[in-house]
Scaffold this active site. Structure first.
Site, PDB file in Angstrom:
ATOM      1  N   ARG A   1     -32.094  -6.743   3.535  1.00  6.07           N
ATOM      2  CA  ARG A   1     -31.004  -7.650   3.874  1.00  6.07           C
ATOM      3  C   ARG A   1     -31.548  -9.073   3.948  1.00  6.07           C
ATOM      4  O   ARG A   1     -32.531  -9.333   4.645  1.00  6.07           O
ATOM      5  CB  ARG A   1     -30.417  -7.249   5.223  1.00  6.07           C
ATOM      6  CG  ARG A   1     -29.309  -8.156   5.711  1.00  6.07           C
ATOM      7  CD  ARG A   1     -28.841  -7.680   7.053  1.00  6.07           C
ATOM      8  NE  ARG A   1     -28.129  -6.434   6.906  1.00  6.07           N
ATOM      9  CZ  ARG A   1     -26.817  -6.344   6.735  1.00  6.07           C
ATOM     10  NH1 ARG A   1     -26.077  -7.420   6.720  1.00  6.07           N
ATOM     11  NH2 ARG A   1     -26.228  -5.194   6.603  1.00  6.07           N
TER      12      ARG A   1
ATOM     13  N   THR B   1     -27.934 -14.834   4.263  1.00  7.53           N
ATOM     14  CA  THR B   1     -26.616 -14.505   3.687  1.00  7.53           C
ATOM     15  C   THR B   1     -26.091 -13.160   4.201  1.00  7.53           C
ATOM     16  O   THR B   1     -24.913 -12.852   4.035  1.00  7.53           O
ATOM     17  CB  THR B   1     -26.713 -14.418   2.152  1.00  7.53           C
ATOM     18  OG1 THR B   1     -27.585 -13.320   1.834  1.00  7.53           O
ATOM     19  CG2 THR B   1     -27.269 -15.698   1.551  1.00  7.53           C
TER      20      THR B   1
ATOM     21  N   ASP C   1     -36.901   3.572  14.439  1.00  8.18           N
ATOM     22  CA  ASP C   1     -37.099   3.004  13.108  1.00  8.18           C
ATOM     23  C   ASP C   1     -37.882   4.008  12.259  1.00  8.18           C
ATOM     24  O   ASP C   1     -39.051   4.280  12.529  1.00  8.18           O
ATOM     25  CB  ASP C   1     -37.861   1.676  13.218  1.00  8.18           C
ATOM     26  CG  ASP C   1     -37.955   0.980  11.873  1.00  8.18           C
ATOM     27  OD1 ASP C   1     -38.508   1.588  10.930  1.00  8.18           O
ATOM     28  OD2 ASP C   1     -37.465  -0.151  11.749  1.00  8.18           O
TER      29      ASP C   1
ATOM     30  N   ASP D   1     -41.181   2.743  10.685  1.00  5.23           N
ATOM     31  CA  ASP D   1     -42.248   2.577  11.680  1.00  5.23           C
ATOM     32  C   ASP D   1     -42.793   3.940  12.116  1.00  5.23           C
ATOM     33  O   ASP D   1     -44.004   4.103  12.302  1.00  5.23           O
ATOM     34  CB  ASP D   1     -41.733   1.831  12.914  1.00  5.23           C
ATOM     35  CG  ASP D   1     -41.511   0.352  12.630  1.00  5.23           C
ATOM     36  OD1 ASP D   1     -41.857  -0.104  11.525  1.00  5.23           O
ATOM     37  OD2 ASP D   1     -40.969  -0.339  13.513  1.00  5.23           O
TER      38      ASP D   1
HETATM   39  N1  URA Z   1     -32.913   2.324  10.110  1.00  3.14           N
HETATM   40  C1  URA Z   1     -33.783   2.996  10.910  1.00  3.14           C
HETATM   41  O1  URA Z   1     -34.943   3.178  10.569  1.00  3.14           O
HETATM   42  N2  URA Z   1     -33.323   3.454  12.107  1.00  3.14           N
HETATM   43  C2  URA Z   1     -32.053   3.291  12.512  1.00  3.14           C
HETATM   44  O2  URA Z   1     -31.694   3.758  13.593  1.00  3.14           O
HETATM   45  C3  URA Z   1     -31.170   2.576  11.667  1.00  3.14           C
HETATM   46  C4  URA Z   1     -31.619   2.107  10.472  1.00  3.14           C
END
Ligand code: URA
Length: 212
Positions: A103, A107, A202, A205
């Site tokens: 993203r 924008t 995430d 991660d």
């Molecule tokens: N991307 C991720 O890695 N975790 C989320 O909860 C949402 C988008």
């Protein structure tokens, strides 16, 4: 769009361990492999096959093999890469292409920063790997790209999905393409930071560690 939420005790068990914040990256990666193999089993239920003649040690017989053109698997970088091994173990003859989407913070549009896909996808079945179907923006941009390049059928494999993400795909793509989403769970929704709740955090991660 077709939606397939896999309901199976093994999937639910593995997903529970995956969600747990105490689960280390090495276990997380193995669980993603295993979950993707289970999702692939369902996601490829209608994959195109053709009859082939073979001989067993006992007799000739007719079996089936995956048809040409071969299915194309497209992990969305970075977290989708964590799903690639599981998928290719189940479908080793599939071709693999890559899409990197992010993203633009100014924008808020989704932009493509990496693209290694065949230019012509006519007649291709495409399996998109994106673990977290959150807002749906990335997946919509990916599906739009695949439609523009004439993909025949698009199957998205997501470990988790949200009602918001599914609604976004329905609203933006509608019946313009043959799209199926296969997921291990439909979560409650998104928090104010667009994380899936309860989710698993995430995914990139947790697979690969935090990169600033
Ligand atoms: N991307 C991720 O890695 N975790 C989320 O909860 C949402 C988008």
């Amino acid at each position: 769009m077709h939606l397939n939420v896999i309901e199976h005790p093994l999937v639910e068990h593995k997903l529970t361990v995956l969600r747990d914040k105490k689960t280390p990256s090495s276990t997380f990666r193995s669980l993603v492999d295993e979950l993707v193999m289970l999702l692939t089993y369902e996601a490829t239920r209608n994959v195109a096959v053709e009859p082939v003649e073979i001989e067993t040690p006992v007799a000739p017989t007719t079996g089936v093999m995956l048809s040409e053109p071969r299915p194309l698997v497209v992990p969305i970088l970075r977290a989708g890469l964590g799903m690639l091994d599981g998928m290719t173990q189940m479908m080793p003859t599939a071709e693999v292409g890559f899409l990197g989407m992010r993203r633009d913070e100014n924008t808020l549009e989704i932009e493509t920063y990496a693209n290694r896909l065949p230019a012509d996808l006519s007649g291709r079945e495409v399996y998109v790997l994106d673990p977290m179907l959150a807002t749906g923006h990335t997946l919509v941009a990916t599906i739009e790209y695949l439609i523009e390049h004439n993909a025949k059928r698009i199957v998205c494999l997501c470990i988790l999905a949200t009602p918001e993400g599914i609604e976004e795909i329905d609203k933006k793509i509608g019946d313009r393409a043959d799209v199926t989403v296969v997921t291990a769970a439909m979560d409650e929704g998104l928090n104010e930071k667009s994380y899936i709740v309860p989710g698993l955090g995430d995914a990139g991660d947790r697979l690969y560690g935090v990169v600033d």
